[in-house]
Design a protein around this motif. Structure first.
Motif, PDB file in Angstrom:
ATOM      1  N   TYR A   2       0.089  11.914   1.581  1.00 18.98           N
ATOM      2  CA  TYR A   2      -0.621  10.801   2.213  1.00 18.98           C
ATOM      3  C   TYR A   2      -0.231  10.656   3.684  1.00 18.98           C
ATOM      4  CZ  TYR A   2      -1.842   9.445  -2.550  1.00 18.98           C
ATOM      5  OH  TYR A   2      -2.337   9.428  -3.833  1.00 18.98           O
ATOM      6  N   ARG A   3       0.133  11.746   4.317  1.00 18.26           N
ATOM      7  CA  ARG A   3       0.581  11.690   5.714  1.00 18.26           C
ATOM      8  C   ARG A   3      -0.578  11.572   6.694  1.00 18.26           C
ATOM      9  NH1 ARG A   3       5.599  15.725   6.826  1.00 18.26           N
ATOM     10  NH2 ARG A   3       5.888  14.211   8.493  1.00 18.26           N
ATOM     11  N   GLY A   4      -1.795  11.777   6.240  1.00 18.03           N
ATOM     12  CA  GLY A   4      -2.933  11.793   7.157  1.00 18.03           C
ATOM     13  C   GLY A   4      -3.550  10.443   7.443  1.00 18.03           C
ATOM     14  N   TYR A   5      -2.886   9.351   7.064  1.00 16.45           N
ATOM     15  CA  TYR A   5      -3.477   8.031   7.255  1.00 16.45           C
ATOM     16  C   TYR A   5      -2.840   7.248   8.398  1.00 16.45           C
ATOM     17  CZ  TYR A   5      -5.900   8.931   2.906  1.00 16.45           C
ATOM     18  OH  TYR A   5      -6.705   9.481   1.941  1.00 16.45           O
ATOM     19  N   GLY A   6      -2.005   7.912   9.189  1.00 14.44           N
ATOM     20  CA  GLY A   6      -1.464   7.280  10.380  1.00 14.44           C
ATOM     21  C   GLY A   6      -0.411   6.221  10.132  1.00 14.44           C
ATOM     22  N   LEU A   7       0.197   6.207   8.952  1.00 13.49           N
ATOM     23  CA  LEU A   7       1.227   5.218   8.630  1.00 13.49           C
ATOM     24  C   LEU A   7       2.598   5.886   8.613  1.00 13.49           C
ATOM     25  CD1 LEU A   7      -0.656   3.409   5.735  1.00 13.49           C
ATOM     26  CD2 LEU A   7      -0.318   2.556   8.059  1.00 13.49           C
ATOM     27  N   PRO A   8       3.660   5.139   8.916  1.00 11.54           N
ATOM     28  CA  PRO A   8       5.009   5.729   8.905  1.00 11.54           C
ATOM     29  C   PRO A   8       5.335   6.305   7.529  1.00 11.54           C
ATOM     30  CG  PRO A   8       5.029   3.563   9.951  1.00 11.54           C
ATOM     31  CD  PRO A   8       3.678   3.716   9.324  1.00 11.54           C
ATOM     32  N   ILE A   9       5.727   7.561   7.487  1.00 10.92           N
ATOM     33  CA  ILE A   9       5.996   8.203   6.204  1.00 10.92           C
ATOM     34  C   ILE A   9       7.154   7.523   5.485  1.00 10.92           C
ATOM     35  CG2 ILE A   9       7.565   9.927   7.164  1.00 10.92           C
ATOM     36  CD1 ILE A   9       4.996  10.372   4.293  1.00 10.92           C
ATOM     37  N   SER A  10       8.077   6.935   6.246  1.00 14.22           N
ATOM     38  CA  SER A  10       9.199   6.230   5.614  1.00 14.22           C
ATOM     39  C   SER A  10       8.698   5.043   4.797  1.00 14.22           C
ATOM     40  CB  SER A  10      10.195   5.750   6.677  1.00 14.22           C
ATOM     41  OG  SER A  10       9.573   4.872   7.598  1.00 14.22           O
ATOM     42  N   GLU A  11       7.681   4.349   5.307  1.00 11.22           N
ATOM     43  CA  GLU A  11       7.135   3.205   4.577  1.00 11.22           C
ATOM     44  C   GLU A  11       6.323   3.667   3.370  1.00 11.22           C
ATOM     45  OE1 GLU A  11       5.100   0.453   7.071  1.00 11.22           O
ATOM     46  OE2 GLU A  11       6.707   0.382   8.564  1.00 11.22           O
ATOM     47  N   VAL A  12       5.634   4.784   3.520  1.00  6.38           N
ATOM     48  CA  VAL A  12       4.873   5.331   2.393  1.00  6.38           C
ATOM     49  C   VAL A  12       5.826   5.703   1.258  1.00  6.38           C
ATOM     50  CG1 VAL A  12       3.328   7.174   1.639  1.00  6.38           C
ATOM     51  CG2 VAL A  12       3.033   6.165   3.910  1.00  6.38           C
ATOM     52  N   ILE A  13       6.939   6.344   1.603  1.00  8.63           N
ATOM     53  CA  ILE A  13       7.935   6.717   0.590  1.00  8.63           C
ATOM     54  C   ILE A  13       8.525   5.464  -0.057  1.00  8.63           C
ATOM     55  CG2 ILE A  13      10.196   7.781   0.235  1.00  8.63           C
ATOM     56  CD1 ILE A  13       9.474   9.816   2.390  1.00  8.63           C
ATOM     57  N   SER A  14       8.831   4.464   0.749  1.00  7.57           N
ATOM     58  CA  SER A  14       9.401   3.224   0.211  1.00  7.57           C
ATOM     59  C   SER A  14       8.461   2.577  -0.795  1.00  7.57           C
ATOM     60  CB  SER A  14       9.707   2.245   1.349  1.00  7.57           C
ATOM     61  OG  SER A  14      10.756   2.723   2.169  1.00  7.57           O
ATOM     62  N   GLU A  15       7.171   2.571  -0.480  1.00  8.42           N
ATOM     63  CA  GLU A  15       6.199   2.010  -1.420  1.00  8.42           C
ATOM     64  C   GLU A  15       6.142   2.843  -2.694  1.00  8.42           C
ATOM     65  OE1 GLU A  15       4.423  -0.790  -1.332  1.00  8.42           O
ATOM     66  OE2 GLU A  15       5.392  -1.351   0.550  1.00  8.42           O
ATOM     67  N   GLY A  16       6.243   4.157  -2.542  1.00  7.96           N
ATOM     68  CA  GLY A  16       6.276   5.017  -3.717  1.00  7.96           C
ATOM     69  C   GLY A  16       7.498   4.750  -4.577  1.00  7.96           C
ATOM     70  N   ASN A  17       8.627   4.456  -3.936  1.00  9.19           N
ATOM     71  CA  ASN A  17       9.843   4.132  -4.681  1.00  9.19           C
ATOM     72  C   ASN A  17       9.686   2.845  -5.482  1.00  9.19           C
ATOM     73  OD1 ASN A  17      11.105   6.396  -3.696  1.00  9.19           O
ATOM     74  ND2 ASN A  17      12.279   5.323  -2.117  1.00  9.19           N
ATOM     75  N   VAL A  18       8.941   1.898  -4.922  1.00  8.03           N
ATOM     76  CA  VAL A  18       8.658   0.660  -5.662  1.00  8.03           C
ATOM     77  C   VAL A  18       7.863   0.987  -6.926  1.00  8.03           C
ATOM     78  CG1 VAL A  18       7.408  -1.534  -5.613  1.00  8.03           C
ATOM     79  CG2 VAL A  18       8.751  -0.816  -3.624  1.00  8.03           C
ATOM     80  N   GLY A  19       6.881   1.870  -6.774  1.00 10.32           N
ATOM     81  CA  GLY A  19       6.104   2.290  -7.935  1.00 10.32           C
ATOM     82  C   GLY A  19       6.967   2.990  -8.977  1.00 10.32           C
ATOM     83  N   LEU A  20       7.911   3.809  -8.508  1.00 13.35           N
ATOM     84  CA  LEU A  20       8.826   4.498  -9.424  1.00 13.35           C
ATOM     85  C   LEU A  20       9.655   3.492 -10.218  1.00 13.35           C
ATOM     86  CD1 LEU A  20      10.372   6.939 -10.554  1.00 13.35           C
ATOM     87  CD2 LEU A  20      11.776   6.902  -8.461  1.00 13.35           C
ATOM     88  N   MET A  21      10.151   2.467  -9.557  1.00 10.43           N
ATOM     89  CA  MET A  21      10.954   1.455 -10.249  1.00 10.43           C
ATOM     90  C   MET A  21      10.128   0.712 -11.298  1.00 10.43           C
ATOM     91  SD  MET A  21      13.183  -0.074  -7.080  1.00 10.43           S
ATOM     92  CE  MET A  21      14.192   1.021  -6.058  1.00 10.43           C
ATOM     93  N   GLN A  22       8.870   0.462 -10.977  1.00  9.04           N
ATOM     94  CA  GLN A  22       7.993  -0.171 -11.963  1.00  9.04           C
ATOM     95  C   GLN A  22       7.793   0.746 -13.169  1.00  9.04           C
ATOM     96  OE1 GLN A  22       6.669  -3.302 -11.978  1.00  9.04           O
ATOM     97  NE2 GLN A  22       7.940  -3.668 -10.172  1.00  9.04           N
TER      98      GLN A  22
END
Length: 255
Positions: free
Chosen positions: A68-88
């Motif tokens: 999801y790197r092509g949407y112009g958002l900081p990859i660190s924030e994208v990973i952090s959101e993914g980590n939230v999903g992992l915890m769920q």
């Protein structure tokens, strides 16, 4: 899920490389290890077990987030959101059903990342239905497959092809393609720098009355009120009641 131990957090300051190096230190789990840890967390609330389940799958989150790197958002924030999903996913994982945590967690990770992108990518909400979300995340790929890479509106045949392929309406394709062009500023120049022409906001039309018209209307209304009051003052009480009932009431009385 409570965090009893440290889980690495990606940050722009720390750098992506450092984060990836850190999460590689966490060992992958064998199927039986994963099963026992999941049972311990689910049945006894073992936070150490939950921590091991999370950290052993951080590499999976990073791998998915890179897509999801092509949407112009900081990859660190994208990973952090993914980590939230992992915890769920860890919180809801049922090992008795026989599949691995990674298989179950992929849906939660992607869903969390996609919701974040939809919230953040544009000032205008991009879509709420499943079809709109599917269109948002697949339109670029569909356009590249038919070599529709130029900016601007798609041709009617391209719109029809994409709508059929993704199972959405043609109008949805047109609207989403225009939104994916990005948020434009009203202060942006109409032409290239140095060519003149002003800004886009200069061409906006205000449908409201200007101050002079508002003042003129107000003055006219005052004059009418004065004339009406003068006319009523020469009527007797009976004539005034009849006039008010026939002309000034919201529900005029008829003969």
């Amino acid at each position: 899920m409570a965090r009893s131990q440290h889980v690495p957090i990606p940050s722009a300051e720390g750098g992506l490389t450092r984060y990836l190096e850190e999460i590689r230190r966490f060992p992958m789990l064998e199927p039986q290890q994963e099963y026992m840890l999941a049972k311990s967390w689910r049945e006894h609330g073992d936070r150490d077990a939950a921590h091991k389940l999370v950290t052993s799958h951080l590499r999976l989150v990073a791998k998915i987030a890179m897509g999801y790197r092509g949407y112009g958002l900081p990859i660190s924030e994208v990973i952090s959101e993914g980590n939230v999903g992992l915890m769920q996913a860890v919180k809801r994982f049922e090992p008795e059903k026989g599949f691995r945590l990674a298989t179950y967690a992929m849906w939660w990770i992607r869903a969390s990342i996609q919701e974040y992108i939809l919230r953040s990518w544009s000032l205008v909400k991009m879509g709420t239905t499943a079809a709109q979300k599917k269109l948002f995340f697949n339109l670029r790929k569909a356009k590249s497959q038919i070599s529709a890479l130029e900016e601007g509106d798609l041709r009617p045949d391209q719109v029809k092809h994409i709508a059929t392929k993704l199972g959405v309406t043609e109008q949805d394709v047109v609207d989403m393609n225009r939104r994916l062009s990005g948020d434009a500023s009203l202060n942006a120049p109409l032409r290239e720098e140095g060519e003149g022409g002003g800004e886009w906001q200069d061409w906006l039309v205000d449908d409201h009355l200007d101050q002079e018209s508002v003042f003129a209307e107000s003055e006219e209304m005052e004059n009418r009120r004065g004339a009406l009051a003068g006319a009523l003052s020469v009527l007797n009480e009976r004539e005034r009641r009849i006039f008010e009932a026939r002309r000034l009431s919201e529900d005029p009385v008829t003969l």
